[in-house]
Design an enzyme around this catalytic site. Structure first.
Site, PDB file in Angstrom:
ATOM      1  N   ALA A  33      30.408  87.302  68.154  1.00  0.00           N
ATOM      2  CA  ALA A  33      31.741  86.804  68.471  1.00  0.00           C
ATOM      3  C   ALA A  33      32.677  86.903  67.270  1.00  0.00           C
ATOM      4  O   ALA A  33      33.846  87.267  67.409  1.00  0.00           O
ATOM      5  CB  ALA A  33      31.661  85.359  68.952  1.00  0.00           C
ATOM      6  N   ILE A  46      27.784  82.144  73.905  1.00  0.00           N
ATOM      7  CA  ILE A  46      28.318  83.325  73.231  1.00  0.00           C
ATOM      8  C   ILE A  46      27.686  83.388  71.836  1.00  0.00           C
ATOM      9  O   ILE A  46      27.710  82.398  71.105  1.00  0.00           O
ATOM     10  CB  ILE A  46      29.858  83.170  73.063  1.00  0.00           C
ATOM     11  N   CYS A  47      27.144  84.532  71.485  1.00  0.00           N
ATOM     12  CA  CYS A  47      26.517  84.676  70.172  1.00  0.00           C
ATOM     13  C   CYS A  47      27.575  84.612  69.071  1.00  0.00           C
ATOM     14  O   CYS A  47      28.547  85.377  69.090  1.00  0.00           O
ATOM     15  CB  CYS A  47      25.779  86.000  70.062  1.00  0.00           C
ATOM     16  N   ILE A  48      27.360  83.732  68.119  1.00  0.00           N
ATOM     17  CA  ILE A  48      28.385  83.521  67.089  1.00  0.00           C
ATOM     18  C   ILE A  48      28.594  84.748  66.201  1.00  0.00           C
ATOM     19  O   ILE A  48      29.733  85.120  65.913  1.00  0.00           O
ATOM     20  CB  ILE A  48      28.109  82.252  66.240  1.00  0.00           C
TER      21      ILE A  48
END
Lengths: 134, 139, 102
Positions: free
Chosen positions: B91, B86-88
């Site tokens: 996110a 998941i892309c921080i």
């Protein structure tokens, strides 16, 4: 790490959706990986790099200036489709000047924008190894 | 899973750019990933970006007769040791967080589903360099 | 180098499909998935675009998405091939790269 030809394809206008902003974030990160990166602006994507963007009336951050930084990261192949501009009543003069400094040529400022027609855009797409579109 | 003689394995990186339920993208990507694995290829990374990060919440409670998209990704990851990233940055905007980040940001809970991990955009670029094929599933 | 162009928008709603067809190179493949499968049908406002694309490229449609929308494979444009998800995977193996038109 191997070097691949990456193309980021931008076909959507900014602000109405987050794609343009988050595309730019990916592009900036890709610079750190020493890949052969190019950007395509076609269809409504050409609106991402228009001049005089002013977002004060919509309460969003104007991120258009960040495109000007791409040259500093050696991302200097921005292909803009001529037909997409024309269909929208735009010319290259409506776009921000996006430059990079060529250190092999006495740090001359050169344009990162390549105006290409649709057939040329198709040819450029055909040579890519990774195409990430938004 | 064996391939016929002469066939060869490919490494895939998948990018998912839409959340579950709103659009079909995540469903399509799941079916595609299962078919890739069934054919003996490898999925080296699934990268969730834009609203795609919402595929990683453990707090989704779909009606019982509907498919459970987030759980399906988690199950697939468990069965095939997939790397679901998941892309921080995406996110943080959308309220998807793991325990470590929740603590760092002073949030009262975390909501990352088992099988997912949160990391940076570099994981997408790296995955695309290492994969033979990169596919984008978006809205 | 052949590219697999993946389209997921109905040509009646968005311009992505039309834009895709204007950027395919000879020998490329086009795959319709999700809402784009409506573009595979005969006798639509869009059929002529597909028929033209078939002259220089291969065109495929994802069978599950067709069926889900109540569309029969018997009514897809002649020359368009229906594939399942495994066929989708095979197309990505056969082509060197993919591009999604979102």
């Amino acid at each position: 790490m191997a070097i691949k030809k990456f193309m980021f394809v931008n076909r959507k206008a900014p602000y109405g959706s987050v794609y343009a902003l988050e595309s730019l974030e990916v592009v900036l990160i890709s610079a750190a990986f020493d890949q052969d990166v190019s950007l395509a602006f076609l269809d409504d994507g050409v609106y991402q790099i228009t001049k005089n963007q002013d977002t004060t009336g919509i309460g969003q951050k104007n991120f258009s200036a960040a495109y000007k930084a791409l040259g500093d990261y050696e991302i200097n192949k921005l292909y803009v489709e001529k037909e997409s501009l024309e269909e929208r009543g735009l010319t290259i003069a409506d776009l921000m000047p996006l430059m990079w400094e060529d250190e092999d040529d006495d740090y001359q400022e050169k344009s990162s924008i390549y105006l290409v027609n649709r057939a040329e855009m198709a040819d450029i797409m055909a040579t890519q190894e990774v195409v990430i579109s938004f | 899973m064996s391939l016929p003689l002469g066939a060869f394995w490919m490494k895939y990186t998948l990018m998912i750019n839409e959340g579950p339920y709103q659009r079909q993208s995540s469903d399509t990507a799941l079916h595609f990933a299962r078919a890739v694995l069934a054919k003996g290829h490898e999925v080296i990374r699934v990268f969730f970006y834009h609203d795609g990060v919402n595929n990683g919440t453990r707090l989704s409670v779909p009606p019982r007769d509907d498919r459970q998209i987030q759980q399906a990704w988690s199950d697939l990851a468990k069965a095939h040791s997939l790397d679901l990233v998941i892309c921080i940055a995406a996110a943080q905007r959308r309220g998807i967080t793991d325990a470590k980040e929740a603590k760092r940001q002073g949030l009262d809970t975390d909501n990352l589903l088992e099988g997912f991990r949160i990391s940076g955009l570099g994981q997408l670029i790296e995955g695309s360099v290492e994969a033979d094929r990169t596919l984008v599933f978006g809205g | 180098m052949a590219m697999l162009h993946i389209v997921n928008k109905s040509p009646f709603e968005r311009t992505a499909f039309e834009s895709c067809l204007k950027h395919i190179s000879v020998g490329d493949s086009v795959l319709m998935i999700e809402d784009a499968v409506v573009g595979a049908m005969q006798n639509t406002r869009f059929s002529a675009h597909i028929e033209q694309a078939l002259q220089e490229s291969s065109v495929y449609v994802l069978s599950g998405d067709l069926a889900a929308r109540g569309l029969s494979q018997e009514r897809i444009i002649s020359g368009v091939t229906a594939v399942d998800y495994e066929g989708f995977v095979d197309l990505t193996v056969e082509c060197d790269t993919t591009q999604s038109w979102l």
